[in-house]
Enzyme design. Structure first.
Site, PDB file in Angstrom:
ATOM      1  N   PHE C  52      -6.963  -1.491  -0.441  1.00  0.00           N
ATOM      2  CA  PHE C  52      -6.608  -2.425   0.635  1.00  0.00           C
ATOM      3  C   PHE C  52      -5.341  -3.196   0.277  1.00  0.00           C
ATOM      4  O   PHE C  52      -5.134  -3.522  -0.891  1.00  0.00           O
ATOM      5  CB  PHE C  52      -7.746  -3.420   0.880  1.00  0.00           C
ATOM      6  CG  PHE C  52      -8.956  -2.789   1.478  1.00  0.00           C
ATOM      7  CD1 PHE C  52      -9.080  -2.684   2.857  1.00  0.00           C
ATOM      8  CD2 PHE C  52      -9.959  -2.268   0.672  1.00  0.00           C
ATOM      9  CE1 PHE C  52     -10.195  -2.087   3.419  1.00  0.00           C
ATOM     10  CE2 PHE C  52     -11.076  -1.666   1.231  1.00  0.00           C
ATOM     11  CZ  PHE C  52     -11.192  -1.567   2.608  1.00  0.00           C
ATOM     12  N   GLU C  53      -4.549  -3.516   1.283  1.00  0.00           N
ATOM     13  CA  GLU C  53      -3.280  -4.198   1.013  1.00  0.00           C
ATOM     14  C   GLU C  53      -3.462  -5.579   0.405  1.00  0.00           C
ATOM     15  O   GLU C  53      -2.534  -6.124  -0.183  1.00  0.00           O
ATOM     16  CB  GLU C  53      -2.444  -4.301   2.298  1.00  0.00           C
ATOM     17  CG  GLU C  53      -3.062  -5.224   3.352  1.00  0.00           C
ATOM     18  CD  GLU C  53      -2.294  -5.203   4.676  1.00  0.00           C
ATOM     19  OE1 GLU C  53      -2.221  -4.119   5.276  1.00  0.00           O
ATOM     20  OE2 GLU C  53      -1.788  -6.253   5.095  1.00  0.00           O
ATOM     21  N   THR C  54      -4.655  -6.142   0.534  1.00  0.00           N
ATOM     22  CA  THR C  54      -4.940  -7.415  -0.126  1.00  0.00           C
ATOM     23  C   THR C  54      -5.001  -7.265  -1.644  1.00  0.00           C
ATOM     24  O   THR C  54      -5.032  -8.266  -2.354  1.00  0.00           O
ATOM     25  CB  THR C  54      -6.288  -7.978   0.342  1.00  0.00           C
ATOM     26  OG1 THR C  54      -7.239  -6.904   0.407  1.00  0.00           O
ATOM     27  CG2 THR C  54      -6.158  -8.631   1.700  1.00  0.00           C
ATOM     28  N   GLY C  55      -5.076  -6.022  -2.125  1.00  0.00           N
ATOM     29  CA  GLY C  55      -5.055  -5.817  -3.562  1.00  0.00           C
ATOM     30  C   GLY C  55      -6.353  -5.283  -4.155  1.00  0.00           C
ATOM     31  O   GLY C  55      -6.436  -5.086  -5.367  1.00  0.00           O
TER      32      GLY C  55
ATOM     33  N   ASN D 106       3.705  -8.683   5.951  1.00  0.00           N
ATOM     34  CA  ASN D 106       2.964  -9.264   4.830  1.00  0.00           C
ATOM     35  C   ASN D 106       3.743  -9.177   3.521  1.00  0.00           C
ATOM     36  O   ASN D 106       3.765 -10.117   2.729  1.00  0.00           O
ATOM     37  CB  ASN D 106       1.621  -8.536   4.645  1.00  0.00           C
ATOM     38  CG  ASN D 106       0.459  -9.332   5.210  1.00  0.00           C
ATOM     39  OD1 ASN D 106       0.553 -10.550   5.377  1.00  0.00           O
ATOM     40  ND2 ASN D 106      -0.626  -8.652   5.499  1.00  0.00           N
TER      41      ASN D 106
END
Lengths: 257, 325, 257, 325
Positions: C52-55, D106
């Site tokens: 996920f791009e959140t890490g 982002n």
């Protein structure tokens, strides 16, 4: 008055300077530099954060480290970051201004520029040293800095063989002109005397000489002429300072001789 | 077993991923986490003309230079802390003109790996403005022009395009590095290449992420499920890694936090003696590196008793009883 | 043949595509996108890493997340990084090329460009959406991507109201000309059909239509003319695929309706 | 007690560090770790004309907009995951023209904070080339020119000066952000401002490091010595922080990994209802935010039973029994 070594004097002078500087953070190297930081924390400025460029932040030592990467800087630290974060912390002027960097080098010139790269020609050196490490970074961007140097004509030179770490470059306005953002050196601490930099000329002048030395004898060990007129005799370490330095800062005597 | 299993012998890993003339980046910092086992294997396989990129690697760089494997180096600090203010082979090779060197600062080398890791051609910094790091190029323009693998310029100075004052605002742009292979030593890894480092990580992560291939040696291979229990302690992901090799004591004589301390007897007393004398050095190479089959045989020469004396205390991560002078 | 919903069909089509793409990593959003990634991992490509791009990297779900920041993507992950590291992983073409991004949007055009920002004028919008999030980043740099879209004339438009996420921009060579480095979209998965992009013209063509639909009916729901000549009927989900999808991928039925 | 003690009440922290017109950055991501207690305090203190910068903050940004505190926003994603594909006040304010918005991605917002954190005026990326993020500027050149606090340009496109091929190699340079104040919520902090976050950290760290001042609310104040036991779990250092406030349930109705889950009853059912209707919304503001003295009173309105139902499982960090529809 207590007996003390010149090395002890250097560490105590540094500890006092940290208090004067009013900084929150000391960025230090190994050896006398770590000792000075620990002395500052134990003697003059208990709230100061000790910080290594390897990323160990707010370190509480049990033993003196042999290098910036020694596991001894890791245990008990508040944070273990990496180099990228460590240097960003000083390049960022919000935190960089709160930080005092401690440097050292093979050569220094009248404007406080440092050489830790070569003696002789860069492309065909007589002596090769380790190179910048983080010194150039610290000198470029940190809020203020001090340097430990040994006094001597081969160290305090008219012209550096290589300018590794910027001090005031070639004088007033020079840092601004090339675009450097940090504050430049405040103090040079040697084994016989300390030096500061004139606000206007940015040239080094004799700030203090240790008991037993004279301004004239100091000038003899420097390859360029400096202003001796402002020099005072340095206040020697107190018994209390020495006691803490010896018993709490380096009880193993890894740095103290 | 997963198709993605990357376990192999160190001999195979070096054969497969390290070649003459490669650009190699070495993890660790002065006398901690140096990938010594892999360095010895590279010397043993007589790989030549390496181009090394590192921030402040001490022992690994120095043995590799002494082993005759290195043609040129980009580095910030060729020292080993208080063990060696300047690394001995590093110094000798540059003074003799047998090693080409390009000097950067620690932050600049870190930014160069970081740029590689981020996939951008450069990153900006204020560091080194007005210094000889800007003015003197170890790899000259002509030398660079002739070698496609080098950026044409050591660095470039540019104005800040967002500057809205009349103050000077210039930045040093340092070029990205994307090494052919990065070599690191870690505490733990799984067979897929997920890696857990404990303690300081220096620029190891930027180096790994910037690289086309990555060889990880580690003290212990663990199950992936063990790593999943503490994701905050894992830094490197399987798809960033090419080879995983379990090599206990793989960083000796440098330290591995939580496993063992550095060996002062080796670093302070033995190494300077052999590194300063070319006959002694050849004997060291013959006996300790080329003359042994693998890491296991090397460790036998060091001896169990000596290794045991370095074991780390479980709480502080080093050996507080170690004789360090 | 098993009964299935169109949503199930979409997830299975995606899972098969992941296998075909030969990637190591799936970078996904929430909802059908996460479901597709889990389906790929459970059905076609067990070694694939879900990211996920959140890490959150190499996630193993127990429950479907409600957002990219849901604690459900954290537990059991191999690594928890931040946004800076996550996006660097795909901008870096060494790892970016190993990654397939899954996207979605309010509008798509014939070149696979996406709009998730506004309907109407940007400066005076009729409808405002969330904006790019990471979509523009993924579309700009990731090795390859697929998009989930609902079919319909307001979605498959002649001209986007705002180009949030680059597909092939205005055709062959356009990505290269502006300097984009990623690979562009490979597949668009809708509730009735899938689309791919012609190698030469970079224009969308009908790749497959789901059982029960015809190419002509698909064209009716698209605001631009597309090539129908290469279309085949899609292979419906097998009983085995459906079984895993329903019992192992989303047993709570958070996404599956 | 140390001079560097930064504990204070939330009322005092907001009074001291948040002012009309400030550039504020909000930590957290969609429905996790949103600094809701501080957001409510800002609304309660009627602070106006804020300039918000965030990556993908959902609930905090939306309530702040609904509270009438925000004049302009730079953001990548104004949504709240599956709770709200587009945040309701965010959408309404832009459609009505009462909120000026500048769109980035982002990664770009993260890079802007990262540039601020690194102390450089910009960072480069390939992201957004050829898109309307490059072509359409929410804050026009004239608007920017008139306001010294804004960079003159949304972004700048520059050629790679290290390019040695004839391929096009252009980069988008995005300008640094250095917010007046960053507001985050964390699991643990000490009185000095050392902070330990568990789970994903989004762009919180870049936001904190870039900021002139930082307000940290946390679930628990702990002793510094507890933090020293696991330095790998600490991310923020005392000298980066201006105020520390212990606020249990400070992120409710968003989640705090290891402490509590998000509240679907609030986010899916209650909030959309009140946010869509201006009378209901005013009632919510009056009753839940302006009408209460502090966080404690707000939590009493939510009720212990409801809060208890959200408590996280010790192993997985969320509540696996939570009704989420």
């Amino acid at each position: 008055m207590s007996e003390y070594t010149l090395q002890e004097m250097m560490a105590i002078v540094a500890a006092r300077e940290v208090q004067k500087a009013g900084v929150d953070v000391i960025l230090c190297g190994t050896g006398i530099s770590t000792l000075a930081a620990v002395a500052a924390k134990k003697i003059t400025t208990p709230d100061v954060v000790i910080f290594f460029e390897t990323g160990a932040i707010d370190v509480e030592f049990n033993q003196m480290p042999m290098s910036l990467s020694d596991p001894r800087v890791m245990h008990g630290a508040v944070r273990l970051a990496g180099l990228a974060e460590a240097f960003a912390l000083i390049q960022n002027q919000i935190t960089g201004k709160k930080t005092l960097g401690i440097l050292g080098a093979a050569q220094i010139d009248i404007y406080g520029n440092l050489n830790s790269t070569v003696i002789g020609d860069y492309f065909n050196p007589k002596v090769r040293f380790s190179g910048s490490g983080g010194a150039c970074d610290i000198g470029s961007v940190v809020g203020q800095s001090m340097a430990f140097m040994e006094l001597g004509k081969r160290k305090f030179v008219d012209k550096l063989d290589y300018l590794t770490t910027p001090g005031y470059l070639d004088g007033p306005g020079a840092r601004e002109k090339v675009g450097l953002i940090g504050g430049g050196p405040q103090l040079v601490i040697t084994n016989k005397a300390t030096f500061r930099f004139d606000d206007l000329t940015k040239k080094m002048y004799l700030d203090s000489y240790y008991p037993g030395f004279t301004p004239e004898a100091i000038q003899e060990e420097i390859n360029f002429a400096i202003d001796l007129s402002r020099a005072v005799e340095a206040v020697p370490p107190t018994g209390h300072e020495l006691e803490i330095l010896r018993t709490q800062c380096d009880p193993e005597r890894m740095v103290l001789k | 077993m997963s198709e993605k299993n990357k376990l192999m012998s160190l001999t195979d890993a070096v054969k497969k991923f390290v070649h003459d003339g490669d650009l190699i980046s070495l993890g660790g910092f002065s006398a901690t986490l140096c990938p010594m086992a892999t360095v010895h294997e590279i010397i043993r396989q007589k790989i030549k003309h390496l181009h090394i990129a590192a921030c402040s690697n001490g022992q690994a760089v120095d043995e590799l230079i002494g082993g005759g494997c290195v043609e040129r180096i980009e580095i910030a600090y060729g020292g080993n802390g208080r063990f060696a203010p300047t690394c001995l082979h590093f110094r000798k090779a540059i003074e003799q003109g047998s090693l080409k060197v390009e000097d950067y600062s620690n932050y600049q080398m870190t930014l160069r790996f970081m740029a590689g890791a981020m996939g951008v051609p450069f990153l900006p910094t204020y560091s080194s403005l007005g210094t000889d790091i800007v003015n003197k190029w170890g790899f000259g323009e002509e030398y660079r022009a002739q070698d496609e693998r080098l950026p044409l310029k050591k660095l470039v100075i540019k104005d800040n395009p967002f500057n809205r004052t009349d103050k000077i605002d210039k930045l040093v742009l340092v070029p990205a590095l994307q090494p052919d292979v990065t070599i690191i030593h870690a505490q733990k890894a799984d067979a897929l290449g997920n890696v857990s480092l404990k303690g300081l990580v220096y620029s190891d992560l930027e180096q790994v992420k910037a690289s086309k291939n990555v060889i990880v040696t580690c003290e212990e291979i663990v199950e992936t499920d063990e790593l999943r229990c503490n994701p905050e302690y894992n830094q490197i992901i399987s798809f960033q890694v090419s080879a995983v090799v379990e090599v206990p004591w793989g960083a000796y004589p440098t330290a591995v936090p939580s496993y063992y301390d550095y060996d002062p007897a080796f670093l302070l007393h033995f190494y300077p003696k052999v590194a300063k004398d070319s006959i002694e050095w050849q004997k060291y190479l013959d006996e300790y590196i080329v003359g042994v089959k693998d890491r296991q045989e090397f460790l036998q020469l060091i001896g169990t008793e000596r290794l045991d004396s370095l074991r780390a205390d479980a709480v502080c991560g080093y050996n507080p009883e170690l004789k360090r002078r």
